[in-house]
Design a protein around this motif. Structure first.
Motif, mmCIF file in Angstrom:
data_model
loop_
_atom_site.group_PDB
_atom_site.id
_atom_site.type_symbol
_atom_site.label_atom_id
_atom_site.label_comp_id
_atom_site.label_asym_id
_atom_site.label_seq_id
_atom_site.Cartn_x
_atom_site.Cartn_y
_atom_site.Cartn_z
ATOM 1 N N GLU A 1 0.831 -1.208 0.000
ATOM 2 C CA GLU A 1 0.000 0.000 0.000
ATOM 3 C C GLU A 1 0.864 1.257 0.000
ATOM 4 O O GLU A 1 0.568 2.224 -0.705
ATOM 5 C CB GLU A 1 -0.923 0.004 1.218
ATOM 6 N N ALA A 2 1.947 1.248 0.775
ATOM 7 C CA ALA A 2 2.827 2.414 0.835
ATOM 8 C C ALA A 2 3.541 2.625 -0.495
ATOM 9 O O ALA A 2 3.693 3.766 -0.947
ATOM 10 C CB ALA A 2 3.836 2.243 1.970
ATOM 11 N N LEU A 3 3.968 1.534 -1.140
ATOM 12 C CA LEU A 3 4.602 1.671 -2.455
ATOM 13 C C LEU A 3 3.618 2.193 -3.488
ATOM 14 O O LEU A 3 3.969 3.027 -4.326
ATOM 15 C CB LEU A 3 5.178 0.328 -2.912
ATOM 16 N N ALA A 4 2.371 1.721 -3.427
ATOM 17 C CA ALA A 4 1.348 2.221 -4.352
ATOM 18 C C ALA A 4 1.077 3.706 -4.094
ATOM 19 O O ALA A 4 0.946 4.495 -5.039
ATOM 20 C CB ALA A 4 0.076 1.401 -4.211
ATOM 21 N N ALA A 5 1.003 4.085 -2.831
ATOM 22 C CA ALA A 5 0.785 5.500 -2.498
ATOM 23 C C ALA A 5 1.963 6.354 -2.955
ATOM 24 O O ALA A 5 1.776 7.471 -3.447
ATOM 25 C CB ALA A 5 0.566 5.647 -0.992
ATOM 26 N N ALA A 6 3.180 5.834 -2.821
ATOM 27 C CA ALA A 6 4.356 6.572 -3.266
ATOM 28 C C ALA A 6 4.358 6.731 -4.783
ATOM 29 O O ALA A 6 4.731 7.779 -5.303
ATOM 30 C CB ALA A 6 5.629 5.865 -2.801
ATOM 31 N N THR A 7 3.925 5.696 -5.492
ATOM 32 C CA THR A 7 3.842 5.787 -6.953
ATOM 33 C C THR A 7 2.814 6.835 -7.371
ATOM 34 O O THR A 7 3.060 7.629 -8.276
ATOM 35 C CB THR A 7 3.492 4.410 -7.558
ATOM 36 N N ARG A 8 1.676 6.835 -6.702
ATOM 37 C CA ARG A 8 0.656 7.853 -7.000
ATOM 38 C C ARG A 8 1.171 9.260 -6.688
ATOM 39 O O ARG A 8 0.934 10.204 -7.439
ATOM 40 C CB ARG A 8 -0.634 7.559 -6.236
ATOM 41 N N ALA A 9 1.885 9.398 -5.577
ATOM 42 C CA ALA A 9 2.444 10.705 -5.218
ATOM 43 C C ALA A 9 3.471 11.155 -6.252
ATOM 44 O O ALA A 9 3.527 12.330 -6.616
ATOM 45 C CB ALA A 9 3.083 10.637 -3.828
ATOM 46 N N TYR A 10 4.262 10.202 -6.748
ATOM 47 C CA TYR A 10 5.246 10.524 -7.790
ATOM 48 C C TYR A 10 4.544 11.003 -9.053
ATOM 49 O O TYR A 10 4.952 11.991 -9.669
ATOM 50 C CB TYR A 10 6.096 9.292 -8.076
ATOM 51 N N GLU A 11 3.455 10.319 -9.439
ATOM 52 C CA GLU A 11 2.694 10.728 -10.621
ATOM 53 C C GLU A 11 2.106 12.124 -10.441
ATOM 54 O O GLU A 11 2.114 12.933 -11.369
ATOM 55 C CB GLU A 11 1.590 9.709 -10.908
ATOM 56 N N GLU A 12 1.608 12.407 -9.247
ATOM 57 C CA GLU A 12 1.054 13.736 -8.974
ATOM 58 C C GLU A 12 2.141 14.813 -9.040
ATOM 59 O O GLU A 12 1.897 15.901 -9.564
ATOM 60 C CB GLU A 12 0.392 13.757 -7.596
ATOM 61 N N GLU A 13 3.318 14.498 -8.520
ATOM 62 C CA GLU A 13 4.435 15.447 -8.580
ATOM 63 C C GLU A 13 4.834 15.706 -10.034
ATOM 64 O O GLU A 13 5.144 16.837 -10.399
ATOM 65 C CB GLU A 13 5.647 14.903 -7.801
ATOM 66 N N MET A 14 4.813 14.675 -10.843
ATOM 67 C CA MET A 14 5.144 14.839 -12.267
ATOM 68 C C MET A 14 4.110 15.725 -12.960
ATOM 69 O O MET A 14 4.455 16.587 -13.755
ATOM 70 C CB MET A 14 5.204 13.479 -12.965
ATOM 71 N N ARG A 15 2.832 15.488 -12.673
ATOM 72 C CA ARG A 15 1.766 16.286 -13.295
ATOM 73 C C ARG A 15 1.822 17.744 -12.865
ATOM 74 O O ARG A 15 1.524 18.634 -13.644
ATOM 75 C CB ARG A 15 0.399 15.706 -12.939
ATOM 76 N N ALA A 16 2.199 17.976 -11.633
ATOM 77 C CA ALA A 16 2.197 19.334 -11.095
ATOM 78 C C ALA A 16 3.390 20.159 -11.584
ATOM 79 O O ALA A 16 3.424 21.360 -11.359
ATOM 80 C CB ALA A 16 2.187 19.290 -9.566
ATOM 81 N N GLY A 17 4.320 19.518 -12.225
ATOM 82 C CA GLY A 17 5.490 20.238 -12.735
ATOM 83 C C GLY A 17 6.767 19.561 -12.286
ATOM 84 O O GLY A 17 7.190 19.755 -11.148
ATOM 85 N N ALA A 18 7.349 18.782 -13.173
ATOM 86 C CA ALA A 18 8.495 17.955 -12.819
ATOM 87 C C ALA A 18 9.699 18.787 -12.373
ATOM 88 O O ALA A 18 10.316 18.509 -11.349
ATOM 89 C CB ALA A 18 8.875 17.058 -13.987
ATOM 90 N N VAL A 19 10.031 19.807 -13.127
ATOM 91 C CA VAL A 19 11.232 20.583 -12.810
ATOM 92 C C VAL A 19 11.053 21.343 -11.500
ATOM 93 O O VAL A 19 11.934 21.338 -10.636
ATOM 94 C CB VAL A 19 11.571 21.543 -13.974
ATOM 95 N N ARG A 20 9.908 21.964 -11.324
ATOM 96 C CA ARG A 20 9.653 22.721 -10.094
ATOM 97 C C ARG A 20 9.663 21.791 -8.879
ATOM 98 O O ARG A 20 10.286 22.092 -7.856
ATOM 99 C CB ARG A 20 8.313 23.442 -10.185
ATOM 100 N N ASN A 21 9.005 20.647 -8.990
ATOM 101 C CA ASN A 21 8.940 19.716 -7.867
ATOM 102 C C ASN A 21 10.253 18.985 -7.633
ATOM 103 O O ASN A 21 10.509 18.495 -6.543
ATOM 104 C CB ASN A 21 7.807 18.714 -8.059
ATOM 105 N N LEU A 22 11.072 18.905 -8.662
ATOM 106 C CA LEU A 22 12.389 18.311 -8.490
ATOM 107 C C LEU A 22 13.237 19.176 -7.558
ATOM 108 O O LEU A 22 14.022 18.666 -6.766
ATOM 109 C CB LEU A 22 13.081 18.160 -9.849
ATOM 110 N N LEU A 23 13.036 20.480 -7.638
ATOM 111 C CA LEU A 23 13.809 21.396 -6.814
ATOM 112 C C LEU A 23 13.163 21.680 -5.462
ATOM 113 O O LEU A 23 13.854 21.830 -4.460
ATOM 114 C CB LEU A 23 14.025 22.714 -7.570
ATOM 115 N N SER A 24 11.829 21.764 -5.429
ATOM 116 C CA SER A 24 11.188 22.185 -4.190
ATOM 117 C C SER A 24 10.255 21.134 -3.585
ATOM 118 O O SER A 24 9.885 21.261 -2.425
ATOM 119 C CB SER A 24 10.391 23.467 -4.427
ATOM 120 N N GLY A 25 9.857 20.148 -4.329
ATOM 121 C CA GLY A 25 8.917 19.153 -3.819
ATOM 122 C C GLY A 25 9.623 17.933 -3.260
ATOM 123 O O GLY A 25 10.797 17.961 -2.915
ATOM 124 N N LYS A 26 8.889 16.846 -3.180
ATOM 125 C CA LYS A 26 9.469 15.616 -2.654
ATOM 126 C C LYS A 26 9.750 14.601 -3.762
ATOM 127 O O LYS A 26 9.820 13.413 -3.519
ATOM 128 C CB LYS A 26 8.574 15.027 -1.579
#
Length: 112
Positions: free
Chosen positions: A40-65
């Motif tokens: 469940e935690a790995l699935a949640a982490a994958t979903r969070a990664y997808e959300e970070e990518m959608r929200a802006g990969a470069v910006r979240n690479l520097l300021s997000g998780k």
């Protein structure tokens, strides 16, 4: 007969356990109080990664998780590859007898 015996294993004996403990620690740090199973935690982490990518990969690479999520995925892949190597080690060890028998077959045929 020495050529048919196998040398060093593919992975270190404790590598799988170390990788599992590291992945578990990373997941607990990411989701400390949610009480999720590893899957469940790995699935949640994958979903969070997808959300970070959608929200802006470069910006979240520097300021997000995103970096943390990427490292978590790398650790999960490392664990899977170590498990695969461990499985191959066990398979090769359990199949030692077959090449040894086939190596002695020509000598047995010549003796007959």
């Amino acid at each position: 007969l020495g050529l048919l015996t196998r040398g060093q294993p593919l992975g270190e004996p404790t590598a799988v356990e170390d990788a599992e403990a590291s992945l578990e620690t990373m997941l607990q740090d990411l989701y400390p109080s949610e009480g999720l199973s590893r899957a469940e935690a790995l699935a949640a982490a994958t979903r969070a990664y997808e959300e970070e990518m959608r929200a802006g990969a470069v910006r979240n690479l520097l300021s997000g998780k995103m970096v943390r999520l990427l490292l978590l995925q790398v650790q999960a892949l490392k664990l899977q590859s170590l498990r695969a190597m461990d499985t191959l080690d066990r398979l090769v060890d359990s199949n030692k007898l077959n090449p040894q028998l086939f190596a002695t077959l020509p000598a047995c045929l010549l003796a007959v």
